[in-house]
Design a protein around this motif. Structure first.
Motif, PDB file in Angstrom:
ATOM      1  N   UNK A  93       0.825  -1.202   0.000  1.00  0.00           N
ATOM      2  CA  UNK A  93       0.000   0.000   0.000  1.00  0.00           C
ATOM      3  C   UNK A  93       0.865   1.260   0.000  1.00  0.00           C
ATOM      4  N   UNK A  94       0.217   2.394  -0.295  1.00  0.00           N
ATOM      5  CA  UNK A  94       0.930   3.666  -0.230  1.00  0.00           C
ATOM      6  C   UNK A  94       1.400   3.947   1.198  1.00  0.00           C
ATOM      7  N   UNK A  95       0.618   3.525   2.186  1.00  0.00           N
ATOM      8  CA  UNK A  95       1.015   3.735   3.578  1.00  0.00           C
ATOM      9  C   UNK A  95       2.295   2.963   3.897  1.00  0.00           C
ATOM     10  N   UNK A  99       6.054   4.444   4.795  1.00  0.00           N
ATOM     11  CA  UNK A  99       6.777   4.092   6.016  1.00  0.00           C
ATOM     12  C   UNK A  99       8.192   3.595   5.704  1.00  0.00           C
ATOM     13  N   UNK A 100       8.343   2.864   4.598  1.00  0.00           N
ATOM     14  CA  UNK A 100       9.680   2.409   4.200  1.00  0.00           C
ATOM     15  C   UNK A 100      10.506   3.580   3.682  1.00  0.00           C
ATOM     16  N   UNK A 101       9.880   4.469   2.926  1.00  0.00           N
ATOM     17  CA  UNK A 101      10.576   5.665   2.444  1.00  0.00           C
ATOM     18  C   UNK A 101      11.094   6.484   3.621  1.00  0.00           C
ATOM     19  N   UNK A 102      10.301   6.585   4.672  1.00  0.00           N
ATOM     20  CA  UNK A 102      10.748   7.328   5.852  1.00  0.00           C
ATOM     21  C   UNK A 102      12.075   6.771   6.374  1.00  0.00           C
ATOM     22  N   UNK A 103      12.158   5.458   6.465  1.00  0.00           N
ATOM     23  CA  UNK A 103      13.389   4.826   6.947  1.00  0.00           C
ATOM     24  C   UNK A 103      14.539   5.102   5.986  1.00  0.00           C
ATOM     25  N   UNK A 150       8.797  14.928  -4.628  1.00  0.00           N
ATOM     26  CA  UNK A 150       7.373  15.256  -4.580  1.00  0.00           C
ATOM     27  C   UNK A 150       6.522  14.085  -4.082  1.00  0.00           C
ATOM     28  N   UNK A 151       7.155  12.938  -3.849  1.00  0.00           N
ATOM     29  CA  UNK A 151       6.431  11.793  -3.308  1.00  0.00           C
ATOM     30  C   UNK A 151       6.351  11.919  -1.790  1.00  0.00           C
ATOM     31  N   UNK A 152       5.203  11.595  -1.235  1.00  0.00           N
ATOM     32  CA  UNK A 152       4.992  11.612   0.215  1.00  0.00           C
ATOM     33  C   UNK A 152       5.378  12.978   0.803  1.00  0.00           C
TER      34      UNK A 152
END
Length: 238
Positions: A93-95, A99-103, A150-152
């Protein structure tokens, strides 16, 4: 190829506690010994796992987190992040991607280790839907999300700037092209795996199984007879 320079920073993205120890603990120990800052990014708590029906189900998640922290510490990993997504129901999912992008944007790594989203028909146990969903989400998080400013936008608002990951190491996939010799680390890898007591205490043949799998990887990688290896598909993204 059996060796490569250790990266400075490398998150290992997995679906469940113990996936890292089964698949990459030997490589992780090589990296941490060389100074790599390895971060375990575990997407679920593995609360659908286990074999002991006497254990209350609500105790499994905290138990498996504790086991993963112990195994991580044993292999030289100082940071373990649990994202808390549902075990057995993981979807890209986008969520989850966010969350992985945050890491990734926090760690800013040279390498990300992640499950292959492909089915490996030769190893049906590796085709668990959570593994493939984790791989698909992590792959999308690496490319294009993490590098796209521009993502998230909620992450950018927190000061987490875009980060371009140059290389990924896929595990559990059908077409590995990198084999890391872990012969001298096999017993330590086994010991780390046994720290996941809720998953392995009932497996009397764990050492035999692990030795067979690592032997198969070594043979596929053309290593000398008697060697043991972990297998990856390494892909450059730059």
């Amino acid at each position: 190829m059996t060796a490569s320079p250790a990266p400075r920073r490398a998150p290992v993205v997995t679906a469940h506690p113990d996936d890292t120890e089964f698949c990459v603990a030997g490589t992780v120990m090589r990296w941490t010994a060389a100074g790599t800052e390895v971060t375990h990014c575990v997407l679920t708590d593995g609360d659908n796992g286990g074999y002991d029906t006497a254990l209350p189900r609500q105790s499994i998640g905290p138990l498996r987190r504790a086991e993963q922290r112990a195994a991580a510490g044993y292999t030289g990993v100082r940071e373990v992040r649990f994202l808390g997504h549902p075990d057995g129901r993981l979807e890209p999912t986008m969520e989850l991607r966010r969350d992985i992008v945050r890491v990734i944007r926090q760690v800013r790594p040279e390498v990300v280790v992640l499950p292959s989203p492909e089915i490996n028909w030769a190893r049906i146990a590796d085709t668990h839907p959570d593994h493939r969903a984790a791989g698909e989400a992590a792959l999308r998080a690496v490319y294009p999300d993490a590098r796209n400013p521009f993502a998230h936008p909620e992450l950018a608002a927190l000061g987490l700037e875009a980060w371009e990951v140059p290389e990924i190491w896929l595990i559990m996939g059908p077409t590995p092209n990198r084999f890391v010799d872990v012969t001298d680390l096999f017993e330590r890898k086994l010991a780390a795996l046994r720290l996941h007591t809720s998953q392995t205490a009932h497996l009397d043949d764990l050492k035999v199984l692990l030795h067979r799998w690592q032997t198969e990887h070594a043979v596929a990688g053309g290593l000398p007879e008697g060697r043991l290896a972990e297998a990856f598909q390494v892909v450059r993204l730059d």
